[in-house]
Design a protein around this motif. Structure first.
Motif, PDB file in Angstrom:
ATOM      1  N   ASP A 170     -11.685 -10.145   4.472  1.00 42.90           N
ATOM      2  CA  ASP A 170     -12.472 -11.199   5.123  1.00 42.90           C
ATOM      3  C   ASP A 170     -13.959 -11.061   4.831  1.00 42.90           C
ATOM      4  N   ASP A 171     -14.380  -9.876   4.383  1.00 41.83           N
ATOM      5  CA  ASP A 171     -15.809  -9.619   4.167  1.00 41.83           C
ATOM      6  C   ASP A 171     -16.262  -9.877   2.734  1.00 41.83           C
ATOM      7  N   VAL A 172     -15.324 -10.185   1.838  1.00 43.02           N
ATOM      8  CA  VAL A 172     -15.704 -10.332   0.432  1.00 43.02           C
ATOM      9  C   VAL A 172     -15.189 -11.652  -0.152  1.00 43.02           C
ATOM     10  N   ASP A 173     -15.925 -12.147  -1.155  1.00 35.28           N
ATOM     11  CA  ASP A 173     -15.483 -13.327  -1.899  1.00 35.28           C
ATOM     12  C   ASP A 173     -14.897 -12.821  -3.207  1.00 35.28           C
ATOM     13  N   VAL A 174     -13.622 -13.025  -3.407  1.00 35.23           N
ATOM     14  CA  VAL A 174     -12.949 -12.417  -4.561  1.00 35.23           C
ATOM     15  C   VAL A 174     -12.820 -13.368  -5.750  1.00 35.23           C
ATOM     16  N   ALA A 175     -13.296 -14.598  -5.611  1.00 30.29           N
ATOM     17  CA  ALA A 175     -13.128 -15.596  -6.690  1.00 30.29           C
ATOM     18  C   ALA A 175     -13.704 -15.068  -7.999  1.00 30.29           C
ATOM     19  N   GLY A 176     -12.895 -15.087  -9.026  1.00 28.22           N
ATOM     20  CA  GLY A 176     -13.338 -14.664 -10.358  1.00 28.22           C
ATOM     21  C   GLY A 176     -13.366 -13.159 -10.569  1.00 28.22           C
ATOM     22  N   LEU A 177     -13.043 -12.379  -9.537  1.00 24.45           N
ATOM     23  CA  LEU A 177     -13.127 -10.915  -9.672  1.00 24.45           C
ATOM     24  C   LEU A 177     -11.822 -10.320 -10.228  1.00 24.45           C
ATOM     25  N   ALA A 178     -12.008  -9.213 -10.951  1.00 23.76           N
ATOM     26  CA  ALA A 178     -10.857  -8.408 -11.358  1.00 23.76           C
ATOM     27  C   ALA A 178     -10.572  -7.451 -10.204  1.00 23.76           C
ATOM     28  N   VAL A 179      -9.435  -7.660  -9.562  1.00 22.46           N
ATOM     29  CA  VAL A 179      -9.120  -6.888  -8.359  1.00 22.46           C
ATOM     30  C   VAL A 179      -7.945  -5.949  -8.635  1.00 22.46           C
ATOM     31  N   LEU A 180      -8.143  -4.688  -8.329  1.00 21.31           N
ATOM     32  CA  LEU A 180      -7.040  -3.723  -8.407  1.00 21.31           C
ATOM     33  C   LEU A 180      -6.558  -3.453  -6.985  1.00 21.31           C
ATOM     34  N   VAL A 181      -5.276  -3.660  -6.760  1.00 22.21           N
ATOM     35  CA  VAL A 181      -4.689  -3.412  -5.437  1.00 22.21           C
ATOM     36  C   VAL A 181      -3.813  -2.172  -5.528  1.00 22.21           C
ATOM     37  N   ARG A 182      -3.979  -1.260  -4.576  1.00 21.36           N
ATOM     38  CA  ARG A 182      -3.044  -0.140  -4.446  1.00 21.36           C
ATOM     39  C   ARG A 182      -2.070  -0.552  -3.364  1.00 21.36           C
ATOM     40  N   SER A 183      -0.832  -0.850  -3.781  1.00 20.88           N
ATOM     41  CA  SER A 183       0.205  -1.227  -2.814  1.00 20.88           C
ATOM     42  C   SER A 183       1.181  -0.077  -2.648  1.00 20.88           C
ATOM     43  N   ASP A 184       2.032  -0.209  -1.667  1.00 20.80           N
ATOM     44  CA  ASP A 184       3.116   0.759  -1.508  1.00 20.80           C
ATOM     45  C   ASP A 184       4.400   0.091  -2.000  1.00 20.80           C
ATOM     46  N   LEU A 185       4.695   0.315  -3.279  1.00 16.85           N
ATOM     47  CA  LEU A 185       5.919  -0.249  -3.875  1.00 16.85           C
ATOM     48  C   LEU A 185       6.939   0.864  -4.098  1.00 16.85           C
ATOM     49  N   ASN A 186       6.849   1.878  -3.270  1.00 12.79           N
ATOM     50  CA  ASN A 186       7.742   3.028  -3.373  1.00 12.79           C
ATOM     51  C   ASN A 186       9.077   2.690  -2.707  1.00 12.79           C
ATOM     52  N   VAL A 187       9.863   1.889  -3.410  1.00 12.94           N
ATOM     53  CA  VAL A 187      11.111   1.356  -2.840  1.00 12.94           C
ATOM     54  C   VAL A 187      12.309   2.195  -3.296  1.00 12.94           C
ATOM     55  N   PRO A 188      13.386   2.177  -2.523  1.00 14.78           N
ATOM     56  CA  PRO A 188      14.586   2.872  -2.993  1.00 14.78           C
ATOM     57  C   PRO A 188      15.245   2.110  -4.146  1.00 14.78           C
ATOM     58  N   LEU A 189      15.642   2.828  -5.178  1.00 14.86           N
ATOM     59  CA  LEU A 189      16.346   2.209  -6.304  1.00 14.86           C
ATOM     60  C   LEU A 189      17.793   2.661  -6.277  1.00 14.86           C
ATOM     61  N   ASP A 190      18.668   1.785  -6.753  1.00 17.14           N
ATOM     62  CA  ASP A 190      20.081   2.142  -6.834  1.00 17.14           C
ATOM     63  C   ASP A 190      20.613   1.585  -8.146  1.00 17.14           C
ATOM     64  N   GLY A 191      21.013   2.476  -9.019  1.00 14.99           N
ATOM     65  CA  GLY A 191      21.519   2.042 -10.315  1.00 14.99           C
ATOM     66  C   GLY A 191      20.523   1.182 -11.078  1.00 14.99           C
ATOM     67  N   GLY A 192      19.241   1.532 -10.986  1.00 13.85           N
ATOM     68  CA  GLY A 192      18.213   0.822 -11.741  1.00 13.85           C
ATOM     69  C   GLY A 192      17.736  -0.482 -11.103  1.00 13.85           C
ATOM     70  N   ALA A 193      18.282  -0.827  -9.927  1.00  7.10           N
ATOM     71  CA  ALA A 193      17.811  -2.044  -9.246  1.00  7.10           C
ATOM     72  C   ALA A 193      17.228  -1.677  -7.883  1.00  7.10           C
ATOM     73  N   VAL A 194      16.400  -2.567  -7.359  1.00  5.93           N
ATOM     74  CA  VAL A 194      15.780  -2.334  -6.054  1.00  5.93           C
ATOM     75  C   VAL A 194      16.840  -2.448  -4.958  1.00  5.93           C
ATOM     76  N   ALA A 195      16.955  -1.394  -4.132  1.00  3.14           N
ATOM     77  CA  ALA A 195      18.007  -1.385  -3.115  1.00  3.14           C
ATOM     78  C   ALA A 195      17.535  -1.974  -1.785  1.00  3.14           C
ATOM     79  N   ASP A 196      16.230  -2.020  -1.549  1.00  2.00           N
ATOM     80  CA  ASP A 196      15.708  -2.535  -0.282  1.00  2.00           C
ATOM     81  C   ASP A 196      14.347  -3.188  -0.550  1.00  2.00           C
TER      82      ASP A 196
END
Ligand code: ADP
Ligand code: MG
Length: 380
Positions: free
Chosen positions: A8-34
């Motif tokens: 809410d404090d920044v204007d991101v238009a036109g910016l290169a933004v790097l997001v650190r997300s939590d995509l540490n998901v369980p995998l099962d047989g090479g596919a996303v399990a949850d």
């Protein structure tokens, strides 16, 4: 003043933004399990795209020691592409709106926050958005290093987690209760220590209650006990009003640690030798549910029994329903507790579902989270 800036404090238009997300998901047989973590992460990424940012997202997945195809984020990116209205691409694929980078743990220097890697991650980035609550307790290159180098803000998911769990550290509406279970007391003793002076009641079930029971001299048969923790538990019990810690009065005990083991419910002082407590009993379930119902603030972490097995699921089910029915502020944290809640379809019925296991516990222990602390320098 807030200890960090948000989107809410920044204007991101036109910016290169790097997001650190939590995509540490369980995998099962090479596919996303949850999909839970993907569903949680996507709104932030989509909001950035809609605001005109060029979005790149990074995350760790599992604990590979270097490059290991079994832990590639490629299938995660593919699943994100299915779930999102935006064009999601992986690494150097064609143009897209959200670019997913390969597993940060494949990069040498990630876990020891090597300056060279942090420099590399920060290159060409105008704004860093930390949205991975589940990772902010680690001082890694993708959590701390990059945030030391480019302007950084807390993403909405992180902000929501810190605000929701922060309530349990401040002056919450009373009565304020904690429900703790799960496997090991050693994982959660520091949380009990920090919250015991603040909470009105701490209800303990799951495997961890047996070390507490054993510390009180109660015979627990072959149930899960951490003998090396008994001294610290005794110390904890001595320092406080013992009535604040509510232990099970009855227990479902089994002849063996098996899904189909013969089981019976016994009073807590009558656990037969050679049996293993695998779920709280009905009476305990009713007692705990009553406390939850009458609380204005409740945090639940840790299943009440071996909920993976149907025969020992009743106590956890009871607690999950009581949380859902409580009119107070309710939050659930912990990978297995959240899995249990989702299995019962109740994730929408509590006020806050926390995505971060270890980070949530460290926050409740009162520890400083390095990935949050570092954001402070941009809020001056
Ligand atoms: P969370 O991920 O929610 O923080 P934990 O990881 O601490 O929870 O604990 C979850 C595990 O605890 C589950 O796998 C469950 O089977 C186990 N558990 C619960 N009760 C018992 C018990 N009485 N004996 C042994 N294991 C238990
Ligand atoms: Mg767990």
């Amino acid at each position: 003043m807030s200890p960090y800036l948000t989107l809410d404090d920044v204007d991101v238009a036109g910016l290169a933004v790097l997001v650190r997300s939590d995509l540490n998901v369980p995998l099962d047989g090479g596919a996303v399990a949850d999909d839970f973590r993907i569903e949680a992460a996507l709104p932030t990424l989509e909001r950035l795209v809609d605001s005109g940012a060029r979005v790149t997202v990074c995350s760790h997945l599992g604990r590979p020691q270097g490059v290991d195809p079994a832990y590639s984020l490629r299938p995660v990116a593919a699943r994100m592409a299915e779930l999102s209205s935006k064009a999601v691409v992986f690494e150097d694929e064609e143009e897209g709106q959200i670019r997913v980078l390969e597993n940060t743990r494949f990069l040498p220097g990630e876990t020891n926050n090597a300056p060279a890697l942090a420099d590399r991650l920060a290159t060409g980035v105008d704004l860093f958005v930390q949205d991975a609550f589940g990772s902010v307790h680690r001082a890694h290159a993708s959590t701390v290093g990059v945030a030391e180098r480019v302007k950084s803000v807390a993403g909405p998911l992180l902000d929501a987690e810190l605000k929701a769990l922060g309530r349990f550290l401040e002056e919450p509406d009373r009565p304020y209760s904690l429900v703790l279970g799960g496997a090991k007391i050693s994982d959660k003793l520091a949380v009990i220590q920090n919250l015991l002076p603040r909470a009105d009641a701490i209800l303990v079930g799951g495997g961890m209650c047996f070390t507490l029971l054993a510390a009180k001299g109660i015979e627990v048969g072959d149930s899960l006990v951490e003998p090396e923790m008994i001294q610290s538990v005794k110390g904890l019990l001595q320092g406080y009003d013992e009535e604040k810690i509510i232990l099970p009065s009855d227990m479902v005990v089994a002849e063996a640690f098996r899904e189909d083991a013969a089981a019976e419910t016994v009073y807590i002082r009558h656990i037969p030798k050679g049996t293993i407590g695998l779920d709280i009993g009905k009476e305990t379930g009713a007692l705990f549910a009553g406390v939850i119902r009458d609380s204005n603030t409740v945090f639940w972490n840790g299943p009440m029994g071996v909920f993976e097995w149907e025969r020992f699921r009743t106590g956890t089910e009871r607690i999950a329903h009581a949380m859902a029915e409580s009119s107070g502020f309710t939050a659930v944290g912990g990978g297995d507790s959240v899995a249990a809640l989702r299995m019962l379809g109740l994730q929408g019925e509590v006020d806050h579902v926390s995505t971060g296991g270890g980070a949530g516990l460290e926050l409740l222990e009162g520890r400083i989270l390095p990935g949050v602390e570092v954001l402070g320098r941009w809020a001056q």
